[in-house]
Design a protein around this motif. Structure first.
Motif, PDB file in Angstrom:
ATOM      1  N   TYR A  66       4.310 -25.638 -16.564  1.00  0.00           N
ATOM      2  CA  TYR A  66       3.436 -25.633 -15.388  1.00  0.00           C
ATOM      3  C   TYR A  66       3.262 -24.182 -14.960  1.00  0.00           C
ATOM      4  CZ  TYR A  66       7.476 -25.191 -12.201  1.00  0.00           C
ATOM      5  OH  TYR A  66       8.591 -24.754 -11.538  1.00  0.00           O
ATOM      6  N   LEU A  67       2.354 -23.929 -14.031  1.00  0.00           N
ATOM      7  CA  LEU A  67       1.939 -22.569 -13.715  1.00  0.00           C
ATOM      8  C   LEU A  67       3.048 -21.728 -13.104  1.00  0.00           C
ATOM      9  CD1 LEU A  67      -0.366 -20.502 -13.600  1.00  0.00           C
ATOM     10  CD2 LEU A  67      -0.963 -21.433 -11.345  1.00  0.00           C
ATOM     11  N   GLY A  68       3.189 -20.537 -13.644  1.00  0.00           N
ATOM     12  CA  GLY A  68       4.055 -19.502 -13.086  1.00  0.00           C
ATOM     13  C   GLY A  68       3.306 -18.191 -13.164  1.00  0.00           C
ATOM     14  N   LEU A  69       3.299 -17.426 -12.108  1.00  0.00           N
ATOM     15  CA  LEU A  69       2.483 -16.218 -12.082  1.00  0.00           C
ATOM     16  C   LEU A  69       3.286 -14.926 -12.222  1.00  0.00           C
ATOM     17  CD1 LEU A  69      -0.183 -17.094  -9.384  1.00  0.00           C
ATOM     18  CD2 LEU A  69      -0.459 -17.001 -11.854  1.00  0.00           C
ATOM     19  N   ALA A  70       4.550 -14.983 -12.533  1.00  0.00           N
ATOM     20  CA  ALA A  70       5.338 -13.764 -12.707  1.00  0.00           C
ATOM     21  C   ALA A  70       4.830 -12.998 -13.930  1.00  0.00           C
ATOM     22  CB  ALA A  70       6.805 -14.112 -12.886  1.00  0.00           C
ATOM     23  N   ASN A  71       4.652 -11.698 -13.770  1.00  0.00           N
ATOM     24  CA  ASN A  71       4.223 -10.822 -14.870  1.00  0.00           C
ATOM     25  C   ASN A  71       2.919 -11.278 -15.516  1.00  0.00           C
ATOM     26  OD1 ASN A  71       6.622  -9.302 -14.565  1.00  0.00           O
ATOM     27  ND2 ASN A  71       7.695 -10.897 -15.711  1.00  0.00           N
ATOM     28  N   THR A  72       2.030 -11.791 -14.744  1.00  0.00           N
ATOM     29  CA  THR A  72       0.793 -12.327 -15.308  1.00  0.00           C
ATOM     30  C   THR A  72      -0.238 -11.247 -15.598  1.00  0.00           C
ATOM     31  OG1 THR A  72      -0.952 -13.952 -15.042  1.00  0.00           O
ATOM     32  CG2 THR A  72      -0.284 -12.821 -13.064  1.00  0.00           C
ATOM     33  N   ASN A  73      -1.007 -11.459 -16.632  1.00  0.00           N
ATOM     34  CA  ASN A  73      -2.147 -10.584 -16.911  1.00  0.00           C
ATOM     35  C   ASN A  73      -3.447 -11.358 -16.696  1.00  0.00           C
ATOM     36  OD1 ASN A  73      -2.138 -12.319 -19.050  1.00  0.00           O
ATOM     37  ND2 ASN A  73      -2.069 -10.759 -20.643  1.00  0.00           N
ATOM     38  N   ARG A  74      -3.345 -12.509 -16.111  1.00  0.00           N
ATOM     39  CA  ARG A  74      -4.519 -13.352 -15.884  1.00  0.00           C
ATOM     40  C   ARG A  74      -5.043 -13.225 -14.455  1.00  0.00           C
ATOM     41  NH1 ARG A  74      -5.603 -15.754 -20.442  1.00  0.00           N
ATOM     42  NH2 ARG A  74      -3.917 -16.514 -21.737  1.00  0.00           N
TER      43      ARG A  74
END
Length: 187
Positions: A66-74
């Motif tokens: 499921y969605l996790g936004l840590a260290n995201t490039n999106r």
């Protein structure tokens, strides 16, 4: 297609991003979902590991993301980024990363994983890699609870045999369907 059939027999209305083996890019998939009135998004996959990385590491099992936004490039400036371009409005992005979506996606992931394991393991040995958070595009670019289910590894010969087995496929999708039913409080 098996999951769709099972869910329809349970009374669900099901939309597919694809019903045949035709390429559809990630943005097309999420745009399709984004513009429909669905209540959850479930993406079904078979995993793979590059040969260089398989030495000494066991690449097998199911995992549910499921969605996790840590260290995201999106994400850039609170906008979803696809192929280097910002897409969707800031208000749409707020819905994509809402606390409600995170909590419901996690709840859906737990329910689906638990039901896959309990249903499939009655007949087959299955390895559990757990629930994980990731910033996959298909998890970010929806406003509804979203999960991605990895059903096994195509680079693991034992798992390939199971994944090609129609009975195993059916049990796996019955587990996913039971998890969806449990998520809605119907099982």
């Amino acid at each position: 297609l098996k999951l769709k059939s099972i869910l329809q027999k349970m009374g669900y209305s099901v939309l597919l991003t694809r019903n045949r083996d035709k390429f559809m890019n990630l943005k097309q998939r999420t745009d399709y979902v984004y513009n429909r009135k669905g209540s959850i998004f479930v993406s079904i996959h078979a995993n793979a590991a590059p040969k260089k990385k398989t030495k000494g590491v066991k690449y097998e099992g199911i995992e549910v993301f499921y969605l996790g936004l840590a260290n995201t490039n999106r994400v850039r400036n609170k906008r979803a980024v696809y192929r280097g371009r910002k897409v969707y409005t800031k208000s749409a992005y707020k819905k994509m990363v809402s606390p409600w979506k995170f909590s419901q996606s996690k709840r859906l992931a737990k329910s689906v994983r638990q039901n896959i394991l309990s249903h499939v393991s009655r007949k087959y040995k299955i390895y559990d890699k757990g629930i994980k958070r990731q910033d996959f595009w298909v998890l970010l670019a929806t406003k509804i609870p979203s999960i991605l289910v990895e059903t096994g590894y195509l680079t693991n010969k034992d798992e390939v045999e199971k994944l090609k087995n129609s009975h195993y496929q059916t049990r796996m999708m019955e587990g996913v369907a039971r998890g969806i039913n449990q998520y809605y409080g119907l099982y």
